[in-house]
Design a protein around this motif. Structure first.
Motif, PDB file in Angstrom:
ATOM      1  N   ASP A  87       0.682  -1.168   0.087  1.00  0.00           N
ATOM      2  CA  ASP A  87       0.064  -0.065   0.102  1.00  0.00           C
ATOM      3  C   ASP A  87       1.037   1.147  -0.003  1.00  0.00           C
ATOM      4  O   ASP A  87       1.429   1.568   0.993  1.00  0.00           O
ATOM      5  CB  ASP A  87      -0.707  -0.017   1.196  1.00  0.00           C
ATOM      6  N   SER A  88       1.200   1.720  -1.230  1.00  0.00           N
ATOM      7  CA  SER A  88       2.066   2.830  -1.120  1.00  0.00           C
ATOM      8  C   SER A  88       1.565   4.070  -0.786  1.00  0.00           C
ATOM      9  O   SER A  88       2.560   4.930  -0.275  1.00  0.00           O
ATOM     10  CB  SER A  88       2.172   3.334  -2.836  1.00  0.00           C
ATOM     11  N   GLN A  89       0.334   4.306  -0.075  1.00  0.00           N
ATOM     12  CA  GLN A  89       0.134   5.362   0.797  1.00  0.00           C
ATOM     13  C   GLN A  89       0.761   5.350   2.063  1.00  0.00           C
ATOM     14  O   GLN A  89       0.785   6.198   2.843  1.00  0.00           O
ATOM     15  CB  GLN A  89      -1.392   5.394   0.840  1.00  0.00           C
ATOM     16  N   GLU A  90       1.204   4.091   2.432  1.00  0.00           N
ATOM     17  CA  GLU A  90       2.112   4.039   3.773  1.00  0.00           C
ATOM     18  C   GLU A  90       3.221   4.807   3.648  1.00  0.00           C
ATOM     19  O   GLU A  90       3.942   5.043   4.620  1.00  0.00           O
ATOM     20  CB  GLU A  90       2.234   2.596   4.063  1.00  0.00           C
ATOM     21  N   SER A  91       3.508   5.194   2.351  1.00  0.00           N
ATOM     22  CA  SER A  91       5.013   5.880   2.346  1.00  0.00           C
ATOM     23  C   SER A  91       4.890   7.210   1.645  1.00  0.00           C
ATOM     24  O   SER A  91       5.911   7.529   1.038  1.00  0.00           O
ATOM     25  CB  SER A  91       5.979   4.803   1.670  1.00  0.00           C
ATOM     26  N   VAL A  92       3.852   8.016   1.888  1.00  0.00           N
ATOM     27  CA  VAL A  92       4.009   9.276   1.310  1.00  0.00           C
ATOM     28  C   VAL A  92       4.537  10.203   2.274  1.00  0.00           C
ATOM     29  O   VAL A  92       4.584   9.776   3.397  1.00  0.00           O
ATOM     30  CB  VAL A  92       2.488   9.896   0.864  1.00  0.00           C
ATOM     31  N   PHE A  93       5.213  11.273   1.891  1.00  0.00           N
ATOM     32  CA  PHE A  93       6.112  11.897   2.493  1.00  0.00           C
ATOM     33  C   PHE A  93       6.396  13.401   1.904  1.00  0.00           C
ATOM     34  O   PHE A  93       5.770  13.642   0.844  1.00  0.00           O
ATOM     35  CB  PHE A  93       7.265  11.447   2.721  1.00  0.00           C
ATOM     36  N   ARG A  94       6.888  14.246   2.784  1.00  0.00           N
ATOM     37  CA  ARG A  94       7.243  15.548   2.190  1.00  0.00           C
ATOM     38  C   ARG A  94       8.823  15.765   2.108  1.00  0.00           C
ATOM     39  O   ARG A  94       9.393  16.520   1.467  1.00  0.00           O
ATOM     40  CB  ARG A  94       6.732  16.816   2.984  1.00  0.00           C
ATOM     41  N   GLY A  95       9.405  14.848   3.131  1.00  0.00           N
ATOM     42  CA  GLY A  95      11.013  15.046   3.240  1.00  0.00           C
ATOM     43  C   GLY A  95      11.619  13.782   2.608  1.00  0.00           C
ATOM     44  O   GLY A  95      11.915  13.881   1.347  1.00  0.00           O
ATOM     45  N   SER A  96      12.047  13.017   3.312  1.00  0.00           N
ATOM     46  CA  SER A  96      12.929  11.840   2.861  1.00  0.00           C
ATOM     47  C   SER A  96      12.118  10.795   1.881  1.00  0.00           C
ATOM     48  O   SER A  96      10.946  10.421   2.508  1.00  0.00           O
ATOM     49  CB  SER A  96      13.579  11.213   3.970  1.00  0.00           C
ATOM     50  N   PRO A  97      12.469  10.485   0.770  1.00  0.00           N
ATOM     51  CA  PRO A  97      11.647   9.611  -0.138  1.00  0.00           C
ATOM     52  C   PRO A  97      11.852   8.246   0.214  1.00  0.00           C
ATOM     53  O   PRO A  97      12.604   7.789   1.021  1.00  0.00           O
ATOM     54  CB  PRO A  97      12.240   9.857  -1.532  1.00  0.00           C
ATOM     55  N   PRO A  98      10.880   7.229  -0.158  1.00  0.00           N
ATOM     56  CA  PRO A  98      11.297   5.850  -0.118  1.00  0.00           C
ATOM     57  C   PRO A  98      12.219   5.425  -1.290  1.00  0.00           C
ATOM     58  O   PRO A  98      12.342   6.285  -2.256  1.00  0.00           O
ATOM     59  CB  PRO A  98       9.841   5.210  -0.649  1.00  0.00           C
ATOM     60  N   LEU A  99      13.345   4.697  -0.907  1.00  0.00           N
ATOM     61  CA  LEU A  99      14.343   4.255  -1.745  1.00  0.00           C
ATOM     62  C   LEU A  99      14.851   3.087  -1.597  1.00  0.00           C
ATOM     63  O   LEU A  99      14.555   2.257  -0.736  1.00  0.00           O
ATOM     64  CB  LEU A  99      15.476   5.307  -1.625  1.00  0.00           C
ATOM     65  N   TRP A 100      15.333   2.681  -2.703  1.00  0.00           N
ATOM     66  CA  TRP A 100      16.050   1.265  -2.645  1.00  0.00           C
ATOM     67  C   TRP A 100      17.480   1.225  -2.102  1.00  0.00           C
ATOM     68  O   TRP A 100      18.280   2.171  -2.216  1.00  0.00           O
ATOM     69  CB  TRP A 100      16.220   0.472  -4.069  1.00  0.00           C
ATOM     70  N   LEU A 101      17.780   0.035  -1.544  1.00  0.00           N
ATOM     71  CA  LEU A 101      19.226   0.049  -0.790  1.00  0.00           C
ATOM     72  C   LEU A 101      19.660  -1.206  -1.673  1.00  0.00           C
ATOM     73  O   LEU A 101      19.291  -2.320  -1.661  1.00  0.00           O
ATOM     74  CB  LEU A 101      19.176  -0.262   0.755  1.00  0.00           C
ATOM     75  N   GLN A 102      20.856  -1.058  -2.265  1.00  0.00           N
ATOM     76  CA  GLN A 102      21.561  -2.058  -3.185  1.00  0.00           C
ATOM     77  C   GLN A 102      22.426  -2.619  -2.399  1.00  0.00           C
ATOM     78  O   GLN A 102      23.095  -2.393  -1.599  1.00  0.00           O
ATOM     79  CB  GLN A 102      22.298  -1.058  -4.156  1.00  0.00           C
TER      80      GLN A 102
END
Length: 400
Positions: free
Chosen positions: A374-389
């Protein structure tokens, strides 16, 4: 005589601790084991080489900072684990609280308003590496009142090798900040600028075999330069090619990612979005939106030829506010797919709830977009959701 029930965790015998440690299969689990208490760290006989060789559950998706009351002090971040069937894990990460983050090689590059600092933080070991402050860029002198705007302009970070803790003299950190590209090494007093492109910057990639930096900008123009060990002044990019839009029936390059694709090639991934306009134009240009399509093109560095590909083989590509990368499928990662996060930073300031919802998996075989959670769990104004490689993982501080 002390009974088993009277023993505390810190009093367990070394033999028992080593038995427990020997059953740990993943790097992250070993970190949790060592962090229980001082005696657990000092009693473990597992060597540094063994922990370095443990597999990781990376790639992981680090979600945006939570606005819930479950973590009122914002000391933790939630991580979505692909290899664990989509399990969520809460990990302590106070270093990222209210800070802007992007990622490369499993590390976070974090920046904040205080003195415009930048530093690398490993989210598992919490190892930190200080980098030069951003005001070393002449073009980034600005009022603190405008910090939020400029903070969103930090788009990309990139390593020239996977381990910033190594003694490799060729190691550099490269960033895109707005319309600026710069690089440094840990210990440098300032960033060194890279000049010489036209238009907007999309992405950067470092080709390890050729030891060259590649940059993709407006209309798919690709530039290159050599990141030398010792540089006293700005470097200048040289144009390599421009994507032939008409040849492939494209009108433009709306957005592009770039990554190394074998010893003699680059992969350029283009991303198209559709926008859902409101009748009253409430959201302006950057209204609610979603990714509609990805296309992939291979550029041969030896022959200078472009080709379109609809097949990534056994690889999966990860794009967003991370250095673009590809890994083999398996362990929860689907091959021939593109894993993407929301990196259209304008809505983070313009939409009522911020951005972050455009997250998913694009299947190259049929163009289907699969939601991850549920992508609405990760809406934000500052730090984004991102992949860790996945990368070379650091040894825990204090581990002998």
């Amino acid at each position: 005589m002390t009974t088993w029930s009277e023993l505390t965790w810190s009093e367990l015998l070394p033999e028992i601790l080593n038995t427990i440690a020997g059953k740990l299969d993943f790097y992250e689990d070993y970190i949790n084991f060592l962090c229980v208490c001082t005696s657990w760290k000092s009693s473990a006989t597992t060597t540094k080489n063994l922990i370095q060789n443990l597999p990781s559950r990376f790639p992981m998706l680090m979600l945006a900072e939570s606005n819930t009351t479950e973590d009122p002090n914002h000391q933790h971040r939630r991580f979505f684990l692909l290899s664990n069937g989509g399990a969520m894990r809460n990990l302590p990460l106070p270093e990222a609280h209210r800070q802007r983050c992007i990622s490369t090689h499993g590390w976070l590059l974090i920046t904040g308003e205080q003195e415009f600092y930048t530093k690398l933080v490993n989210p598992l070991s919490h190892t930190q590496i200080e980098l030069p402050e951003l005001y070393m860029f002449e073009e980034l002198y600005f009022d603190r009142d405008e910090w939020m705007y400029y903070g969103f302009c930090m788009r990309k970070a990139l390593f020239t090798s996977s381990n910033p803790l190594s003694s490799d003299p060729s190691f550099h950190v490269i960033i895109i900040w707005g319309k600026t590209i710069g690089f440094c090494r840990p210990g440098d007093r300032s960033w060194t600028r890279i000049d010489g492109w036209e238009g907007n910057l999309f992405d950067i990639a470092y080709h390890r075999m050729r030891k060259r930096l590649y940059v993709v900008a407006t209309m798919g123009t690709i530039y290159e330069c050599d990141i030398a060990d010792d540089v006293l002044g700005p470097l200048t990019l040289s144009p390599v090619t421009t994507f032939p839009v008409k040849e492939f029936g494209c009108s433009c390059v709306p957005w592009a990612y770039l990554l190394e694709w074998g010893p003699n090639s680059l992969l350029m991934v283009t991303r198209e979005r559709h926008y859902f306009k409101k009748q009253d134009d409430e959201y302006g240009r950057y209204g609610p939106y979603g990714t509609s399509r990805f296309q992939c093109f291979v550029f041969g560095l030896d022959d200078g030829k472009w080709s379109k590909t609809a097949y990534l083989g056994d690889k999966a590509v990860f794009v967003g506010f991370n250095s673009s990368f590809a890994i083999d499928g398996g362990e929860g990662v689907k091959p021939n797919c593109i894993y993407f996060t929301d990196d259209l930073y304008e809505p983070y300031r313009g939409l009522p709830d911020g951005g972050g919802g455009d997250v998913g998996v694009y299947h190259m075989v049929n163009g289907r977009i699969e939601t991850i959670f549920d992508s609405q769990e990760s809406v934000f104004r500052g730090s984004p959701p991102l992949w860790l490689q996945p990368s070379t993982l650091p040894v825990i501080k204090g581990l002998k």
